[in-house]
Motif scaffolding. Structure first.
Motif, mmCIF file in Angstrom:
data_model
loop_
_atom_site.group_PDB
_atom_site.id
_atom_site.type_symbol
_atom_site.label_atom_id
_atom_site.label_comp_id
_atom_site.label_asym_id
_atom_site.label_seq_id
_atom_site.Cartn_x
_atom_site.Cartn_y
_atom_site.Cartn_z
ATOM 1 N N SER A 312 0.952 -1.135 0.011
ATOM 2 C CA SER A 312 0.095 -0.015 0.061
ATOM 3 C C SER A 312 0.935 1.163 0.148
ATOM 4 N N SER A 313 0.973 1.950 -1.038
ATOM 5 C CA SER A 313 1.692 3.320 -1.219
ATOM 6 C C SER A 313 1.164 4.262 -1.942
ATOM 7 N N LYS A 314 1.809 5.412 -1.826
ATOM 8 C CA LYS A 314 1.347 6.499 -2.573
ATOM 9 C C LYS A 314 1.883 6.544 -3.900
ATOM 10 N N TYR A 315 0.881 6.877 -4.890
ATOM 11 C CA TYR A 315 1.242 6.985 -6.440
ATOM 12 C C TYR A 315 0.991 8.012 -6.980
ATOM 13 N N PRO A 316 1.425 8.666 -8.135
ATOM 14 C CA PRO A 316 1.008 9.580 -8.851
ATOM 15 C C PRO A 316 -0.012 9.315 -9.942
ATOM 16 N N VAL A 317 -1.275 9.959 -9.588
ATOM 17 C CA VAL A 317 -2.492 9.776 -10.220
ATOM 18 C C VAL A 317 -2.816 10.516 -11.194
ATOM 19 N N ASN A 318 -2.866 11.941 -10.733
ATOM 20 C CA ASN A 318 -3.305 13.144 -11.709
ATOM 21 C C ASN A 318 -2.753 14.275 -11.128
ATOM 22 N N PRO A 319 -2.556 15.277 -11.853
ATOM 23 C CA PRO A 319 -1.819 16.642 -11.620
ATOM 24 C C PRO A 319 -2.576 17.347 -10.390
ATOM 25 N N PHE A 476 25.194 2.542 -4.585
ATOM 26 C CA PHE A 476 24.276 2.939 -5.637
ATOM 27 C C PHE A 476 23.108 3.028 -5.611
ATOM 28 N N SER A 477 22.444 3.416 -4.251
ATOM 29 C CA SER A 477 21.224 3.590 -3.998
ATOM 30 C C SER A 477 20.470 4.874 -4.713
ATOM 31 N N THR A 478 19.170 4.519 -5.414
ATOM 32 C CA THR A 478 18.616 5.566 -6.388
ATOM 33 C C THR A 478 17.156 5.623 -5.823
ATOM 34 N N LEU A 479 16.711 5.080 -4.679
ATOM 35 C CA LEU A 479 15.455 5.258 -4.150
ATOM 36 C C LEU A 479 14.957 6.619 -4.074
ATOM 37 N N ASN A 480 13.844 6.749 -4.880
ATOM 38 C CA ASN A 480 13.163 8.131 -4.931
ATOM 39 C C ASN A 480 11.729 8.205 -4.555
ATOM 40 N N HIS A 481 11.314 8.298 -2.960
ATOM 41 C CA HIS A 481 9.980 8.328 -2.734
ATOM 42 C C HIS A 481 9.523 9.889 -2.226
ATOM 43 N N GLN A 482 9.622 10.583 -3.518
ATOM 44 C CA GLN A 482 9.229 11.939 -2.860
ATOM 45 C C GLN A 482 7.780 11.939 -2.409
ATOM 46 N N ALA A 483 6.959 11.095 -2.825
ATOM 47 C CA ALA A 483 5.737 11.074 -2.462
ATOM 48 C C ALA A 483 5.668 10.872 -0.843
ATOM 49 N N ALA A 531 22.668 8.849 6.332
ATOM 50 C CA ALA A 531 22.513 10.221 6.934
ATOM 51 C C ALA A 531 21.937 11.243 6.010
ATOM 52 N N GLN A 532 21.267 12.262 6.316
ATOM 53 C CA GLN A 532 20.587 13.311 5.796
ATOM 54 C C GLN A 532 21.735 14.421 5.063
ATOM 55 N N ILE A 533 21.569 14.716 3.941
ATOM 56 C CA ILE A 533 22.719 15.637 3.488
ATOM 57 C C ILE A 533 22.009 17.015 2.957
ATOM 58 N N GLY A 534 20.550 16.927 3.130
ATOM 59 C CA GLY A 534 19.963 18.207 2.884
ATOM 60 C C GLY A 534 18.667 17.997 2.407
ATOM 61 N N THR A 535 17.932 19.174 1.891
ATOM 62 C CA THR A 535 16.633 19.019 1.505
ATOM 63 C C THR A 535 16.471 19.775 0.264
ATOM 64 N N GLU A 536 15.308 19.435 -0.562
ATOM 65 C CA GLU A 536 15.067 19.996 -1.888
ATOM 66 C C GLU A 536 13.593 20.281 -1.707
ATOM 67 N N GLY A 537 13.252 21.578 -1.498
ATOM 68 C CA GLY A 537 11.778 21.744 -1.332
ATOM 69 C C GLY A 537 11.209 21.089 -0.044
ATOM 70 N N ARG A 538 10.050 20.148 -0.441
ATOM 71 C CA ARG A 538 9.781 19.325 0.767
ATOM 72 C C ARG A 538 10.393 17.835 0.803
ATOM 73 N N THR A 539 11.398 17.675 0.110
ATOM 74 C CA THR A 539 12.044 16.399 0.024
ATOM 75 C C THR A 539 13.107 16.437 0.678
ATOM 76 N N ALA A 540 13.426 15.466 1.745
ATOM 77 C CA ALA A 540 14.725 15.184 2.372
ATOM 78 C C ALA A 540 15.589 14.467 1.669
ATOM 79 N N VAL A 541 16.879 15.008 1.381
ATOM 80 C CA VAL A 541 17.838 14.021 0.621
ATOM 81 C C VAL A 541 18.685 13.310 1.464
ATOM 82 N N PHE A 542 18.991 11.819 1.421
ATOM 83 C CA PHE A 542 19.697 10.987 2.129
ATOM 84 C C PHE A 542 20.907 10.426 1.507
ATOM 85 N N GLU A 543 21.825 10.003 2.065
ATOM 86 C CA GLU A 543 22.938 9.231 1.196
ATOM 87 C C GLU A 543 23.640 8.703 2.324
ATOM 88 N N TYR A 544 24.195 7.315 1.930
ATOM 89 C CA TYR A 544 25.059 6.377 2.832
ATOM 90 C C TYR A 544 26.539 7.225 2.869
#
Length: 697
Positions: A312-319, A476-483, A531-544
């Motif tokens: 059960s996840s959040k998905y992009p459905v409409n604008p 090489f983690s590229t997981l993007n869960h902006q939702a 570890a968190q390395i910053g934010t972009e808008g409402r998205t927290a950016v992490f990195e190992y």
């Protein structure tokens, strides 16, 4: 499931505790041979650090039905999870891919617990011996041996033939903790210069249940085939083919899409695992001036797993409403393929033995996930990668030297240089510039010393280095869960985790009494953490990143004593303590634990009683809000197991474990949980029975 201790059972347990014993070492240290300490065969008394040895005889006597049963009575070593879980090993608090698992000299697959992939895709029935090298061991085994090594040796045809030209046995058994039925056969045949072996094992059961017996149940069926064919050209040369295949399928009794918080209670619909290896070994004795013998191997290994489950996840459905919670049926895949070669050279001199070699391994790693809507039209199905497919390469050169000075001193220096490179494929969903290859080299030295002061007092000391190359899912983690307000960036600058360990101890034997006491100190650096390395808008950016340091120290002791030819008493104990670089306790360490027991032994039977125990665990770290993580209470349980041979070709084994039906939780099963977490589902099984019958034709 009933949990009643009847008077008759209690009386039986008390009587057995007074008159029957448990597993004890049946060989002295100068008779047990190991290879995990220096990659060459050594007497255990000549090894400069503690090495635990589990033999096939002990596996049979203890009625082992699952990998988790292997180390019931071995302090400092444990297996996380039971039947149906993604099982991993822990040595002195280091677990998963910080412990290296090798079988017949070949590295086993990486653990990927987030994806349900463990380290135990082999069957216990064909194990000849397991050696556990505790502490850093990269000088002998390279990357991933940061915290230790599990080295498994499987049986050969010669272990069954023993002067005969043919051998055939059949086995069957049952284990109530997982309702597992098993059956199998072993056949060995010598024809001319060839020795052939075939072992087949079938198991049909469920998950290892908790105390209440109400865990979500699965039908778990596994099949294992081991085939070996050895061609003895002459006394000096052989060629051996080994094919090892293991497959396991898990089907749930029911799917439960009710939720505990935001997670389905039982979303899995199907899980299948296949593990196969093909190994070609060659050995030749040259007896030349520069080398006595050369042993080489080439191998192919593949682990493949598929896991289908609801999510059960959040998905992009409409604008207008871009993220809406919808259900999906996810098809997850994990595949790892390795191709490798090893060459080992050996030379013995008057008071010196040398071993050196070269190794190369190429590995392809792939993790896939396709998310499809459960309701057509909810959203368009798509692939989601946690990390892109990756190619790993490891090259190494190593050497060990065992030098004896007179009858008392044994010096064992060794070193290994390993170069590794990881190259990621492209990820279409990733648009940054950090998806780059990672490469680095690491030198791992080791120095061991044994002083045989007396038959009853052999002193040993060792320094060793360990390291673990960054895992592909970290680098090489590229997981993007902006939702959900976060994404993870790759980090091509990750360094290897490293460890340095010192072991000091004493072992000896005299007059039917043997013992070993060892102390250790390990320092770990550059632990990889998110570890968190910053934010972009409402998205927290992490990195190992390489962030944490840690130190561990402790003591391990074991002893056994034969009162006479009939009665043996034994015991062991392990204590470990440690903190990270910020002074916080390390959650993965075990509390004080051990076992004691007695054994009655005669030529055709033995009866054993063991008490396993652990102290309470209150040395836990705190979370970001200053709250303690979960603690555990101490516990103790009694086991009774026996072996009978009513006739020469018939062997019966039976064991009752947790005889007094105690409800308890092993700290290793709950480490890192919040203090308020329920542990009902994580309790150990109540009273359970295992039985086994073997007949040799």
């Amino acid at each position: 499931m009933a949990h009643n201790n009847t008077p008759s059972l209690i009386a039986l347990a008390v009587a057995a505790g007074l008159m029957s014993p448990a597993f004890a070492a049946d060989k002295k240290a100068d008779e047990v041979m190991v290879v995990s300490g220096s990659r060459m065969e050594q007497k255990l008394e000549d090894v400069s650090a503690p090495i635990a040895v589990i033999t096939s005889e002990q596996i049979e006597e203890q009625v082992v039905s699952n990998v988790a049963d292997l180390f019931r009575y071995e302090p400092g070593v444990s297996v996380q999870g039971g039947a149906g879980d993604a099982q991993t090993f822990t040595i002195r608090g280091m677990s998963e891919n910080r412990v290296k698992v090798v079988q017949d000299g070949v590295r086993q697959n990486d653990a990927y617990k987030n994806g349900g992939v463990g380290q135990t895709y082999f069957d216990t029935d064909m194990i000849k011996q397991i050696e556990v090298a505790k502490g850093p061991a990269s000088a002998a085994y390279g990357s991933d041996a940061l915290g230790g090594v599990i080295a498994i040796t499987t049986k050969d045809a010669g272990d069954f033939l023993k002067g005969r030209d043919s051998y055939l046995d059949a086995t069957t058994g049952y284990a109530s903790s997982s309702h597992q039925n098993m059956a199998g056969f072993t056949g060995a045949l010598r024809t001319g210069d060839f020795e052939n072996l075939l072992r087949y094992t079938w198991r049909d059961g469920g998950v290892t249940q908790n105390y209440d017996g109400d865990k979500n149940e699965f039908d778990i069926v596994s099949q294992a085939v081991l085939f070996k064919s050895k061609w003895n050209f002459n006394d000096d040369q052989f060629l051996k083919l080994t094919v090892d295949y293991f497959t396991e399928g898990q089907d749930p009794d029911a799917v439960d899409l009710t939720k505990a918080g935001s997670v389905f209670n039982q979303p899995i619909t199907d899980k299948d695992t296949d593990n196969v290896s093909v190994v070609l070994d060659h050995g030749i004795a040259l007896n030349a001036a520069w080398v006595d013998r050369i042993d080489s191997k080439v191998y192919y290994a593949r682990t493949k797993q598929t896991l289908d489950q609801y999510a059960s996840s959040k998905y992009p459905v409409n604008p207008r409403n871009p993220y809406v919670t919808k259900n999906s049926l996810d098809h997850n895949g994990f595949e790892q393929e390795s191709l490798g070669a090893q060459v080992k050279f050996s030379k013995a001199l008057d008071n010196q033995r040398l071993a050196w070699g070269v190794e190369y391994e190429h590995t392809d790693n792939e993790r896939t996930r396709f998310k499809a809507p459960t309701v057509p039209g909810d959203f368009v199905g798509y692939s989601e990668l946690s990390f892109p497919s990756t190619t790993s390469e490891r090259s190494a050169i190593w050497a060990f030297d065992e030098i004896k000075f007179g009858e008392r001193w044994v010096l064992t220096p060794g070193a290994r240089y390993e170069y590794y490179k990881m190259t990621p494929d492209e990820d279409p969903a990733y648009t940054g510039d950090k998806l780059q290859k990672v490469s680095e080299g690491e030198l791992s030295p080791k120095l061991g010393l044994v002083f045989k002061a007396h038959e009853a007092a052999n002193l040993f000391a060792q320094y060793s280095h360990g390291f673990k190359a960054p895992m592909y899912d970290n680098a090489f983690s590229t997981l993007n869960h902006q939702a959900y307000g976060y994404r993870i960036e790759p980090n091509p600058n990750l360094k290897s985790e490293s460890s340095d360990g010192i072991d000091l101890g004493i072992r000896g034997s005299a007059g039917g009494f043997s013992y070993e006491v060892a102390t250790f100190y390990n320092k770990f650096e550059d632990f990889i953490e998110l570890a968190q390395i910053g934010t972009e808008g409402r998205t927290a950016v992490f990195e190992y990143q390489n962030l944490d340091k840690a130190t561990t120290k402790g003591v391990e002791a074991k002893a056994d004593y034969w009162l006479n030819d009939l009665v043996n008493v034994w015991g062991n104990l392990a204590y470990i303590d440690g903190k990270d670089g910020d002074g916080n306790y390390i959650n993965s360490l075990s509390p004080l634990n051990g076992s004691v027991g007695l054994r009655l032994e005669q030529p055709n039977w033995n009866i054993n009683t063991a008490l396993r125990f652990a102290d309470d665990m209150d040395k836990v770290r705190q979370d970001a809000k200053g709250n303690d993580y979960i603690k555990s209470a101490g516990w103790g349980v009694v086991d009774i197991f026996a072996q009978f041979k009513p006739m020469q070709d018939l062997q019966l084994n039976v064991g009752v474990f947790n005889l007094f039906d105690k409800e308890y939780v092993s700290y290793e099963s709950i480490t890192g949980l919040a203090a308020s977490s329920s542990t009902t589902n994580l309790t150990e099984p109540g009273r359970n029975l295992s039985a086994r019958v073997k007949y040799v034709f």
